[in-house]
Design a protein around this motif. Structure first.
Motif, PDB file in Angstrom:
ATOM      1  N   ALA A   1      34.375  60.555  42.982  1.00 29.42           N
ATOM      2  CA  ALA A   1      34.023  59.350  43.128  1.00 29.42           C
ATOM      3  C   ALA A   1      34.761  59.159  41.054  1.00 29.42           C
ATOM      4  CB  ALA A   1      33.602  58.926  42.559  1.00 29.42           C
ATOM      5  N   LYS A   2      34.685  59.460  40.215  1.00 37.70           N
ATOM      6  CA  LYS A   2      35.170  59.869  38.498  1.00 37.70           C
ATOM      7  C   LYS A   2      36.673  60.436  38.517  1.00 37.70           C
ATOM      8  CE  LYS A   2      34.900  60.931  33.755  1.00 37.70           C
ATOM      9  NZ  LYS A   2      33.757  62.052  33.075  1.00 37.70           N
ATOM     10  N   ARG A   3      37.226  60.968  39.032  1.00 36.90           N
ATOM     11  CA  ARG A   3      38.501  61.400  39.133  1.00 36.90           C
ATOM     12  C   ARG A   3      39.364  59.887  39.931  1.00 36.90           C
ATOM     13  NH1 ARG A   3      41.619  65.901  38.139  1.00 36.90           N
ATOM     14  NH2 ARG A   3      39.280  67.335  37.757  1.00 36.90           N
TER      15      ARG A   3
ATOM     16  N   GLY B   1      38.552  57.427  40.204  1.00 38.25           N
ATOM     17  CA  GLY B   1      38.539  56.001  39.481  1.00 38.25           C
ATOM     18  C   GLY B   1      37.672  54.710  40.336  1.00 38.25           C
TER      19      GLY B   1
ATOM     20  N   SER C   1      31.344  67.916  43.079  1.00 39.46           N
ATOM     21  CA  SER C   1      30.331  67.206  43.511  1.00 39.46           C
ATOM     22  C   SER C   1      30.592  65.421  43.932  1.00 39.46           C
ATOM     23  CB  SER C   1      29.551  67.078  42.996  1.00 39.46           C
ATOM     24  OG  SER C   1      29.841  66.099  42.276  1.00 39.46           O
TER      25      SER C   1
ATOM     26  N   ALA D   1      41.875  62.775  44.972  1.00 42.59           N
ATOM     27  CA  ALA D   1      41.015  63.439  44.269  1.00 42.59           C
ATOM     28  C   ALA D   1      40.332  64.859  44.207  1.00 42.59           C
ATOM     29  CB  ALA D   1      40.359  61.697  43.712  1.00 42.59           C
TER      30      ALA D   1
ATOM     31  N   ALA E   1      30.369  62.665  42.966  1.00 36.18           N
ATOM     32  CA  ALA E   1      30.128  61.911  41.731  1.00 36.18           C
ATOM     33  C   ALA E   1      31.185  62.442  40.850  1.00 36.18           C
ATOM     34  CB  ALA E   1      28.553  62.402  40.406  1.00 36.18           C
ATOM     35  N   LYS E   2      31.817  63.699  40.959  1.00 35.27           N
ATOM     36  CA  LYS E   2      33.114  64.357  40.700  1.00 35.27           C
ATOM     37  C   LYS E   2      34.410  63.339  40.883  1.00 35.27           C
ATOM     38  CE  LYS E   2      29.866  67.936  37.586  1.00 35.27           C
ATOM     39  NZ  LYS E   2      30.423  69.591  38.003  1.00 35.27           N
TER      40      LYS E   2
ATOM     41  N   THR F   1      40.143  67.848  42.398  1.00 34.53           N
ATOM     42  CA  THR F   1      38.426  68.038  41.561  1.00 34.53           C
ATOM     43  C   THR F   1      38.518  69.097  41.933  1.00 34.53           C
ATOM     44  OG1 THR F   1      37.655  66.009  41.205  1.00 34.53           O
ATOM     45  CG2 THR F   1      36.367  67.725  41.691  1.00 34.53           C
TER      46      THR F   1
ATOM     47  N   SER G   1      34.523  53.161  41.542  1.00 35.47           N
ATOM     48  CA  SER G   1      32.814  52.308  40.050  1.00 35.47           C
ATOM     49  C   SER G   1      31.358  53.569  40.298  1.00 35.47           C
ATOM     50  CB  SER G   1      32.745  50.755  40.625  1.00 35.47           C
ATOM     51  OG  SER G   1      32.356  50.706  41.654  1.00 35.47           O
ATOM     52  N   SER G   2      31.154  54.081  42.074  1.00 36.83           N
ATOM     53  CA  SER G   2      30.515  54.643  41.779  1.00 36.83           C
ATOM     54  C   SER G   2      31.033  55.745  43.920  1.00 36.83           C
ATOM     55  CB  SER G   2      29.002  53.482  43.175  1.00 36.83           C
ATOM     56  OG  SER G   2      29.922  53.533  44.266  1.00 36.83           O
ATOM     57  N   THR G   3      29.451  56.419  44.351  1.00 36.33           N
ATOM     58  CA  THR G   3      29.953  57.284  45.067  1.00 36.33           C
ATOM     59  C   THR G   3      30.398  56.573  46.724  1.00 36.33           C
ATOM     60  OG1 THR G   3      27.612  58.195  45.025  1.00 36.33           O
ATOM     61  CG2 THR G   3      28.871  59.617  44.220  1.00 36.33           C
TER      62      THR G   3
END
Length: 201
Positions: free
Chosen positions: A46-48, A50, A41, A27, A43-44, A31, A52-54
Motif C-alpha cells: 500500500a505504501k509503495r 501510494g 505485506s 506495487a 502495508a508495504k 515490493t 492511504s490504507s491497506t
C-alpha cells in the motif's frame, strides 16, 4: 439522458477500479522483487502504491493469495503478448523452437523486476503452477507435430519439453545471483544445444 449519465458514471468507475487494480498489482510485483515474498505485506504494498490504507487493497483483492495470483497472471499475460507473434511468425518446427527460446530469454532480460517477483512467487507456492504444466503440454505437442512432419528426430517429446522449460527458467535464478550474465549469449547457447538435441539423425 439520465440513463446515459448513469452509464457514463459506471464506465468511469469501472475504468478507475481497473486502473487501481493495475496500480496495486504493479506495487505488489515491485515490493515482492525488492523485499521477497514473505516481507511483502499489504502495508508495504500500500505504501509503495501510494494508498492511504491497506483497506483499498482488500477492497480489490481477497487476501494476499488473490493479489499474488493476479500479479503472476499479469506477468504471464504480458509475456504471451510479447512472445506470441514472434513464435507464430515462424512456419517450421525448428524455427519456432528457436524463436520460443530467444523470445523467452529476451522477455526475462527485459523485465528483471517482474521475473524476480515471479521467481519469488513460484518459490513460495505449493504444487506445480498450472501455467507450467500447460506450457509443457504445448511444447510436447509442438515436438510431436514436428516429429510427424519429419522436422525433428527421435526423442521423448515430454522429456524434451520439460528440459527446454527448465533450461529457460534456470536463467531466473542465475540472473538473481549474477545480474551481469550475458543473456544473448545464453540464448545463443540454448538454441545451439536444442537444435542438436532435436535434429533428425
Amino acid at each position: 439522458m439520465q440513463a446515459k449519465s448513469s452509464s457514463s458514471e459506471q464506465s468511469a468507475r469501472s475504468f478507475i477500479e481497473s486502473a487501481r487494480r493495475a496500480q496495486i498489482v504493479r506495487a505488489a510485483l515491485d515490493t515482492i522483487a525488492e523485499l521477497g515474498f514473505a516481507n511483502a505485506s499489504f502495508a508495504k504494498i500500500a505504501k509503495r502504491a501510494g494508498l492511504s490504507s491497506t483497506g483499498m487493497i482488500s477492497y480489490h483483492f481477497d487476501g494476499k493469495d488473490d493479489l499474488v495470483t493476479e500479479a503472476m497472471r499479469d506477468v504471464l499475460t504480458a509475456a504471451a503478448v510479447e512472445m506470441g507473434p514472434r513464435i507464430h511468425a515462424e512456419t517450421s518446427g525448428p524455427a519456432r523452437l528457436r524463436a520460443y527460446l530467444e523470445a523467452n530469454i529476451a522477455f526475462i532480460a527485459e523485465h528483471p523486476t517482474d521475473m524476480k517477483a515471479l521467481l519469488e512467487i513460484l518459490r513460495n507456492s505449493t504444487g506445480e503452477p498450472a501455467w507450467f504444466l500447460q506450457s509443457i503440454s504445448l511444447l510436447e505437442e509442438a515436438f510431436r507435430e514436428g516429429q510427424r512432419a519429419g522436422e525433428f528426430g527421435e526423442f521423448d517429446p515430454r522429456v524434451m519439453a520439460i528440459t527446454v522449460r527448465q533450461a529457460i527458467d534456470g536463467l531466473h535464478a542465475l540472473l538473481a545471483a549474477e545480474p551481469q550474465t550475458d543473456t544473448a549469449a545464453y540464448a545463443q547457447q540454448l538454441v545451439r544445444i536444442f537444435a542438436l538435441a532435436t535434429a533428425c539423425s
